[in-house]
Design a protein around this motif. Structure first.
Motif, short mmCIF file in Angstrom:
data_model
loop_
_atom_site.label_atom_id
_atom_site.label_comp_id
_atom_site.label_asym_id
_atom_site.label_seq_id
_atom_site.Cartn_x
_atom_site.Cartn_y
_atom_site.Cartn_z
N LEU A 244 0.83 -1.20 0.00
CA LEU A 244 0.00 0.00 0.00
C LEU A 244 0.87 1.25 0.00
CD1 LEU A 244 -2.53 -1.10 2.79
CD2 LEU A 244 -2.88 -1.25 0.31
N GLU A 245 0.39 2.29 -0.67
CA GLU A 245 1.16 3.52 -0.83
C GLU A 245 0.23 4.71 -0.87
OE1 GLU A 245 4.20 6.05 -1.36
OE2 GLU A 245 4.72 3.94 -1.65
N SER A 246 0.59 5.83 -0.23
CA SER A 246 -0.13 7.09 -0.37
C SER A 246 0.15 7.96 0.84
CB SER A 246 -1.66 6.91 -0.46
OG SER A 246 -2.23 6.62 0.80
N MET A 277 2.67 -5.68 11.32
CA MET A 277 1.93 -4.51 11.81
C MET A 277 0.50 -4.63 11.31
SD MET A 277 4.87 -1.75 10.73
CE MET A 277 4.99 -2.45 9.08
N THR A 278 -0.43 -4.04 12.03
CA THR A 278 -1.85 -4.18 11.68
C THR A 278 -2.46 -2.81 11.42
OG1 THR A 278 -2.03 -6.15 13.08
CG2 THR A 278 -4.08 -5.07 12.41
N LEU A 279 -3.04 -2.68 10.25
CA LEU A 279 -3.74 -1.46 9.84
C LEU A 279 -5.21 -1.80 9.67
CD1 LEU A 279 -3.30 1.55 8.82
CD2 LEU A 279 -3.35 0.57 6.52
N TYR A 280 -6.08 -0.86 10.05
CA TYR A 280 -7.52 -1.05 9.86
C TYR A 280 -8.04 -0.03 8.85
CZ TYR A 280 -7.49 -4.08 13.96
OH TYR A 280 -7.22 -5.10 14.84
N LEU A 281 -9.00 -0.47 8.04
CA LEU A 281 -9.63 0.41 7.06
C LEU A 281 -11.14 0.38 7.20
CD1 LEU A 281 -7.70 -0.39 3.73
CD2 LEU A 281 -7.21 1.40 5.41
N ALA A 337 -20.56 -6.66 6.83
CA ALA A 337 -20.76 -5.25 7.19
C ALA A 337 -19.70 -4.81 8.20
CB ALA A 337 -22.16 -5.03 7.75
N LYS A 338 -19.40 -5.69 9.16
CA LYS A 338 -18.36 -5.38 10.13
C LYS A 338 -17.00 -5.24 9.46
CE LYS A 338 -20.49 -7.58 14.19
NZ LYS A 338 -20.61 -6.32 14.96
N GLN A 339 -16.72 -6.14 8.51
CA GLN A 339 -15.43 -6.11 7.81
C GLN A 339 -15.28 -4.85 6.96
OE1 GLN A 339 -12.90 -8.33 8.36
NE2 GLN A 339 -14.35 -8.94 9.97
N MET A 340 -16.36 -4.44 6.34
CA MET A 340 -16.30 -3.22 5.51
C MET A 340 -16.00 -1.98 6.35
SD MET A 340 -19.55 -3.94 2.99
CE MET A 340 -19.64 -5.45 2.03
N LYS A 341 -16.42 -2.02 7.60
CA LYS A 341 -16.20 -0.89 8.50
C LYS A 341 -14.90 -1.00 9.29
CE LYS A 341 -18.56 2.06 9.09
NZ LYS A 341 -18.53 3.38 8.38
N GLN A 342 -14.34 -2.19 9.36
CA GLN A 342 -13.11 -2.38 10.14
C GLN A 342 -12.32 -3.54 9.54
OE1 GLN A 342 -13.51 -1.91 14.40
NE2 GLN A 342 -12.01 -3.52 14.78
N LEU A 343 -11.79 -3.31 8.35
CA LEU A 343 -11.06 -4.34 7.62
C LEU A 343 -9.62 -4.39 8.12
CD1 LEU A 343 -11.19 -6.44 5.33
CD2 LEU A 343 -10.44 -4.62 3.77
N LYS A 344 -9.21 -5.54 8.58
CA LYS A 344 -7.88 -5.71 9.15
C LYS A 344 -6.89 -6.14 8.06
CE LYS A 344 -5.54 -8.48 12.74
NZ LYS A 344 -5.77 -9.52 13.79
N ILE A 345 -5.77 -5.40 7.97
CA ILE A 345 -4.74 -5.73 6.98
C ILE A 345 -3.41 -5.92 7.71
CG2 ILE A 345 -3.56 -5.03 4.87
CD1 ILE A 345 -5.85 -3.29 4.16
N GLU A 346 -2.84 -7.09 7.59
CA GLU A 346 -1.54 -7.37 8.18
C GLU A 346 -0.45 -6.90 7.21
OE1 GLU A 346 -0.81 -8.57 11.17
OE2 GLU A 346 -2.91 -8.83 11.75
N LEU A 347 0.50 -6.14 7.73
CA LEU A 347 1.59 -5.59 6.94
C LEU A 347 2.91 -6.14 7.45
CD1 LEU A 347 0.28 -1.92 7.05
CD2 LEU A 347 0.01 -3.53 5.15
N THR A 348 3.80 -6.47 6.55
CA THR A 348 5.04 -7.13 6.95
C THR A 348 6.19 -6.17 7.19
OG1 THR A 348 5.62 -7.51 4.63
CG2 THR A 348 4.42 -9.27 5.77
N ASP A 349 6.20 -5.02 6.51
CA ASP A 349 7.35 -4.13 6.63
C ASP A 349 7.07 -2.80 5.95
OD1 ASP A 349 9.87 -3.33 7.40
OD2 ASP A 349 10.92 -4.98 6.43
N PHE A 350 8.03 -1.88 6.07
CA PHE A 350 8.03 -0.66 5.29
C PHE A 350 8.90 -0.89 4.05
CE2 PHE A 350 7.10 0.87 9.56
CZ PHE A 350 6.07 1.76 9.31
N ARG A 351 8.69 -0.09 3.04
CA ARG A 351 9.59 -0.12 1.89
C ARG A 351 10.98 0.33 2.33
NH1 ARG A 351 9.08 -3.16 -2.09
NH2 ARG A 351 9.94 -1.69 -3.62
N PRO A 352 12.02 -0.03 1.56
CA PRO A 352 13.39 0.33 1.96
C PRO A 352 13.54 1.82 2.20
CG PRO A 352 13.42 -1.21 0.11
CD PRO A 352 11.99 -0.81 0.31
#
Length: 419
Positions: A244-246, A277-281, A337-352
């Motif tokens: 993901l980027e932005s 790391m865990t991000l929610y959307l 509906a719960k997932q659309m409001k609180q979608l959990k995304i596991e992230l492994t790292d930052f870009r270099p």
């Protein structure tokens, strides 16, 4: 090789980026011999790169809110208060560069580009007798002595030493090293004076299945993102081949790093692999969960895809749900509906870090006095991105570089007045 022909007190500024140039500008108001050393063939290359798509130089939001964008807000506050967006706009105007405040509150030069501003700035510094030495690399620092080496292809001279009454280090962090900030200066200080650098304002990594390939480069429009226990932000996110980027992701970077560090500390120092790391959307922030549930309830002759579309999910958001949620759950309206409001995304790292817009870490506050003077070497002052502070994009990075550069220049003058 510059010689001390004027008899004036001599100052070296290492690095011709925004912080170094602002230090030079402040010092040029006094009677000093000022030398700026830059290892690249020209000044402020990262500044120019940042301005290619529109130079966001500061932000016009209320100053108390502005200052809180920094992780070292209390430390930076006095300098930013003296060099805020209003000051920067007036300074630009004095250089003949008009500016405006965009609808987002960001401050831009009317021409949008960095080059006209930089040209006007360098012209004024040269008129004020600031001496620039391009393709000159500082390879050592001890006391008041810089060890320098010319990088000119036709240069026959070897490394040489020069003494200065004061030295300003404005050498940048370690992001975008090809533009000059390679971090080599870290060897001049002791390791306990520097916090390790980390990528900031960088994309985050996650492995996608082949299903997501057609979505790469597509935006998740108007979503809310957050890390548990931290502030939420709304905006767009681009799905990349690596994750993901932005700017919205950049805003969550500090919280993600803190989350990871907390996990490492709770698990002890034996952690062999950095934890995810865990991000929610919230994919549809304009709707409540109950409103969403009504919209996606099964209806006769309505496919799941059609229900999602009518609820407001575009193909990119739908693809992300299908990627992250097991197919057996797609028809469970309450669950989705719960997932659309609180979608959990596991992230492994930052870009270099080499790809990051900026970096966290650097010369620690405790290594400096209140005037950015290095405690271990009072001849040396530090400023800019090499200091241990972090901020999101949006004009905050440049403002802090200007502010600390100006502060370092003023501090050098005060030091030399009493030395």
């Amino acid at each position: 090789m510059p010689s001390n022909a004027t008899g004036l007190k001599r100052i070296a500024i290492v690095g011709a980026g925004p912080a170094g140039l602002m230090a030079a500008e402040r010092l040029s108001q006094f009677d000093y011999e000022i030398h700026v050393f830059e290892q690249k063939p020209s000044a402020a290359r990262k500044f120019l790169m940042a301005g290619k798509t529109g130079l966001n130089i500061s932000h016009a939001e209320p100053l108390p809110q502005f200052i809180q964008r920094y992780d070292a807000a209390e430390w930076l506050a006095p300098w930013i208060e003296a060099c805020d967006a209003v000051w920067i706009q007036a300074w630009m105007k004095n250089l003949g560069v008009a500016s405006y405040v965009g609808s987002s509150g960001r401050v831009f030069p009317i021409e949008m580009k960095a080059a006209p501003l930089l040209r006007a700035w360098l012209k004024r510094l040269l008129a004020q007798q600031v001496q620039f030495h391009y393709r000159h690399q500082v390879v050592g620092l001890k006391g008041k002595t810089l060890r320098l080496k010319s990088l000119k292809t036709d240069a026959l001279e070897q490394a040489y030493n020069l003494d200065f009454d004061a030295i300003v280090l404005a050498t940048g962090g370690v992001s975008w090293p090809q533009l000059g900030s390679d971090g080599a200066w870290q060897q001049w200080l002791s390791s306990d004076e520097i916090s390790p650098f980390q990528a900031s304002n960088a994309g985050v990594c996650r492995s996608w299945s082949s299903f997501m390939q057609p979505i790469f480069g597509q935006p998740l429009k108007r979503v809310t993102a957050w890390v548990a226990g931290h502030e939420k932000s709304i905006g767009d996110i681009v799905i990349s081949h690596y994750g993901l980027e932005s700017g919205l992701i950049y805003k969550q970077g500090r919280a993600l790093r803190q989350q990871r560090q907390a996990i490492v500390q709770s698990q002890g120092s034996t952690e062999q692999r950095m934890p995810n790391m865990t991000l929610y959307l919230d994919l549809l922030p304009e709707l409540t969960e109950s409103q969403l549930l009504k919209k996606i309830q099964p209806q006769a002759k309505q496919s799941t895809a059609n229900l999602w579309r009518k609820a407001g999910l575009d193909p990119t958001k739908s693809a992300l749900l299908r990627e992250l949620i097991d197919k057996s759950k797609w028809s469970d309206s309450a669950y989705m509906a719960k997932q659309m409001k609180q979608l959990k995304i596991e992230l492994t790292d930052f870009r270099p870090i080499e790809e990051a817009i900026s970096c966290a870490g650097g010369v620690q506050q405790q290594a400096l006095d209140a005037n950015l003077q290095l405690k271990s070497n009072p001849r040396v002052f530090c400023c800019g991105e090499m200091l241990d502070w972090d901020a999101p994009t949006g004009g905050y990075l440049l403002t802090a570089c200007f502010a600390t550069g100006r502060a370092a220049g003023e501090a050098v003058h005060q030091y030399l007045e009493t030395a």
